[in-house]
Design a protein around this motif. Structure first.
Motif, PDB file in Angstrom:
ATOM      1  N   ALA A  10    -105.356   4.636  -9.608  1.00 46.06           N
ATOM      2  CA  ALA A  10    -104.191   3.860  -8.791  1.00 46.06           C
ATOM      3  C   ALA A  10    -105.284   3.888  -7.397  1.00 46.06           C
ATOM      4  N   LEU A  11    -105.386   2.441  -6.912  1.00 43.18           N
ATOM      5  CA  LEU A  11    -106.008   2.258  -5.833  1.00 43.18           C
ATOM      6  C   LEU A  11    -105.086   1.721  -4.739  1.00 43.18           C
ATOM      7  N   THR A  12    -105.198   2.191  -3.401  1.00 36.39           N
ATOM      8  CA  THR A  12    -104.366   1.793  -2.215  1.00 36.39           C
ATOM      9  C   THR A  12    -105.339   1.800  -1.145  1.00 36.39           C
ATOM     10  N   VAL A  13    -104.966   0.362  -0.263  1.00 41.86           N
ATOM     11  CA  VAL A  13    -105.632   0.363   0.885  1.00 41.86           C
ATOM     12  C   VAL A  13    -104.781   0.550   1.998  1.00 41.86           C
ATOM     13  N   VAL A  14    -105.179   1.259   3.002  1.00 45.78           N
ATOM     14  CA  VAL A  14    -104.395   1.591   4.087  1.00 45.78           C
ATOM     15  C   VAL A  14    -105.272   1.531   5.539  1.00 45.78           C
ATOM     16  N   THR A  15    -104.426   1.011   6.441  1.00 43.78           N
ATOM     17  CA  THR A  15    -105.187   0.975   7.810  1.00 43.78           C
ATOM     18  C   THR A  15    -105.036   1.920   8.753  1.00 43.78           C
ATOM     19  N   SER A  16    -103.770   2.796   8.229  1.00 44.24           N
ATOM     20  CA  SER A  16    -103.197   4.030   9.050  1.00 44.24           C
ATOM     21  C   SER A  16    -102.796   4.859   8.151  1.00 44.24           C
ATOM     22  N   ASP A  17    -102.437   6.103   8.506  1.00 41.42           N
ATOM     23  CA  ASP A  17    -101.606   7.066   7.731  1.00 41.42           C
ATOM     24  C   ASP A  17    -100.334   6.830   7.838  1.00 41.42           C
ATOM     25  N   GLU A  18     -99.709   5.975   8.675  1.00 51.10           N
ATOM     26  CA  GLU A  18     -98.494   5.649   8.891  1.00 51.10           C
ATOM     27  C   GLU A  18     -97.995   4.401   8.070  1.00 51.10           C
ATOM     28  N   SER A  19     -98.859   3.936   7.291  1.00 49.46           N
ATOM     29  CA  SER A  19     -98.544   2.744   6.345  1.00 49.46           C
ATOM     30  C   SER A  19     -97.490   3.210   5.425  1.00 49.46           C
ATOM     31  N   PRO A  20     -96.344   2.566   5.153  1.00 49.54           N
ATOM     32  CA  PRO A  20     -95.430   3.065   4.272  1.00 49.54           C
ATOM     33  C   PRO A  20     -95.787   3.044   2.793  1.00 49.54           C
ATOM     34  N   ASP A  21     -97.164   2.043   2.604  1.00 50.46           N
ATOM     35  CA  ASP A  21     -97.662   2.072   1.016  1.00 50.46           C
ATOM     36  C   ASP A  21     -98.359   3.129   0.712  1.00 50.46           C
ATOM     37  N   LEU A  22     -98.605   4.324   1.709  1.00 44.68           N
ATOM     38  CA  LEU A  22     -99.413   5.268   1.292  1.00 44.68           C
ATOM     39  C   LEU A  22     -98.670   6.173   0.539  1.00 44.68           C
ATOM     40  N   GLY A  23     -97.370   6.620   1.225  1.00 39.62           N
ATOM     41  CA  GLY A  23     -96.427   7.491   0.742  1.00 39.62           C
ATOM     42  C   GLY A  23     -95.782   6.855  -0.762  1.00 39.62           C
ATOM     43  N   PHE A  24     -95.595   5.522  -0.935  1.00 44.26           N
ATOM     44  CA  PHE A  24     -95.039   5.309  -1.900  1.00 44.26           C
ATOM     45  C   PHE A  24     -96.038   5.169  -3.229  1.00 44.26           C
ATOM     46  N   SER A  25     -97.395   4.876  -3.158  1.00 43.62           N
ATOM     47  CA  SER A  25     -98.461   4.668  -3.616  1.00 43.62           C
ATOM     48  C   SER A  25     -98.805   6.181  -4.287  1.00 43.62           C
ATOM     49  N   THR A  26     -98.923   6.966  -3.262  1.00 46.11           N
ATOM     50  CA  THR A  26     -99.256   8.579  -3.573  1.00 46.11           C
ATOM     51  C   THR A  26     -98.035   8.940  -4.592  1.00 46.11           C
ATOM     52  N   ALA A  27     -96.942   8.704  -4.346  1.00 45.65           N
ATOM     53  CA  ALA A  27     -95.836   9.318  -5.449  1.00 45.65           C
ATOM     54  C   ALA A  27     -95.865   8.531  -6.724  1.00 45.65           C
ATOM     55  N   CYS A  28     -96.116   7.350  -6.538  1.00 46.98           N
ATOM     56  CA  CYS A  28     -96.088   6.564  -8.001  1.00 46.98           C
ATOM     57  C   CYS A  28     -97.443   7.000  -8.658  1.00 46.98           C
ATOM     58  N   ALA A  29     -98.428   7.245  -8.292  1.00 46.08           N
ATOM     59  CA  ALA A  29     -99.879   7.760  -8.859  1.00 46.08           C
ATOM     60  C   ALA A  29     -99.602   9.068  -9.317  1.00 46.08           C
ATOM     61  N   ALA A  30     -98.782  10.074  -8.585  1.00 46.25           N
ATOM     62  CA  ALA A  30     -98.496  11.209  -9.067  1.00 46.25           C
ATOM     63  C   ALA A  30     -97.354  11.226 -10.244  1.00 46.25           C
ATOM     64  N   GLU A  31     -96.354  10.609  -9.944  1.00 47.97           N
ATOM     65  CA  GLU A  31     -95.453  10.489 -11.283  1.00 47.97           C
ATOM     66  C   GLU A  31     -96.023   9.765 -12.375  1.00 47.97           C
ATOM     67  N   HIS A  32     -97.269   9.289 -12.544  1.00 51.61           N
ATOM     68  CA  HIS A  32     -97.797   8.556 -13.719  1.00 51.61           C
ATOM     69  C   HIS A  32     -99.086   9.415 -13.995  1.00 51.61           C
ATOM     70  N   GLY A  33     -99.432  10.240 -13.375  1.00 52.32           N
ATOM     71  CA  GLY A  33    -100.537  11.233 -13.846  1.00 52.32           C
ATOM     72  C   GLY A  33    -101.802  10.475 -13.169  1.00 52.32           C
ATOM     73  N   LEU A  34    -101.802   9.588 -12.435  1.00 55.33           N
ATOM     74  CA  LEU A  34    -102.874   8.744 -12.319  1.00 55.33           C
ATOM     75  C   LEU A  34    -103.984   9.536 -10.994  1.00 55.33           C
ATOM     76  N   ALA A  35    -105.015   9.428 -11.073  1.00 57.74           N
ATOM     77  CA  ALA A  35    -105.956   9.733  -9.940  1.00 57.74           C
ATOM     78  C   ALA A  35    -105.795   8.666  -8.684  1.00 57.74           C
ATOM     79  N   HIS A  36    -105.553   9.099  -7.689  1.00 57.87           N
ATOM     80  CA  HIS A  36    -105.325   7.977  -6.452  1.00 57.87           C
ATOM     81  C   HIS A  36    -106.412   8.112  -5.462  1.00 57.87           C
ATOM     82  N   HIS A  37    -106.848   6.939  -5.613  1.00 54.90           N
ATOM     83  CA  HIS A  37    -108.050   6.644  -4.678  1.00 54.90           C
ATOM     84  C   HIS A  37    -107.667   5.675  -3.487  1.00 54.90           C
ATOM     85  N   VAL A  38    -107.581   6.288  -2.382  1.00 54.62           N
ATOM     86  CA  VAL A  38    -106.943   5.626  -1.097  1.00 54.62           C
ATOM     87  C   VAL A  38    -108.437   5.109  -0.187  1.00 54.62           C
TER      88      VAL A  38
END
Length: 136
Positions: A10-38
């Motif tokens: 799973a890959l996610t682009v963020v422009t700050s650590d406060e991006s709500p996408d970061l938390g959601f994408s991290t949780a989704c990747a973990a739930e599905h056992g995917l390596a998460h590349h930020v």
């Protein structure tokens, strides 16, 4: 998993650590056992690095198309560096499922559906062109 499709990461682009996408994408990747590349970029880096090449490739100056395309270009570049040949993006998810904050207060299902359908009838995404640029 139920469809027999396996994703390589799973890959996610963020422009700050406060991006709500970061938390959601991290949780989704973990739930599905995917390596998460930020991919972490400042907004200035995103514009400076990707805007010129996206404009050249797409030959377009529409702000909404460009805004989405910068993030897609950044994620496709990283996916290509990681050796991915295929990708699934979230293009259209906000429109389809009411992910925009201006839709959250709409309580009338018919009004919400009209707004959603109107947005979906007008949407354009440059995903295919950008994927081709990066061999995805």
């Amino acid at each position: 998993r139920k469809l027999g499709i396996q994703f390589g990461g799973a890959l996610t682009v963020v422009t700050s650590d406060e991006s709500p996408d970061l938390g959601f994408s991290t949780a989704c990747a973990a739930e599905h056992g995917l390596a998460h590349h930020v991919v972490r970029l400042t907004a200035d880096e995103l514009v400076d690095v990707y805007l010129p090449e996206v404009i050249e490739l797409l030959e377009i100056y529409d702000g909404m198309v460009l805004r989405n395309s910068l993030v897609i270009a950044a994620v496709f570049k990283r996916a290509a560096e990681l050796g991915f040949k295929h990708a699934v993006t979230g293009d259209g998810a906000d429109e389809l499922f009411g992910g925009y904050s201006f839709m959250w207060s709409q309580r009338d299902p018919e009004v919400w559906k009209e707004k959603r359908d109107s947005m979906c009838a007008k949407w354009t995404f440059s995903t295919s062109e950008l994927a081709g640029k990066y061999g995805i």
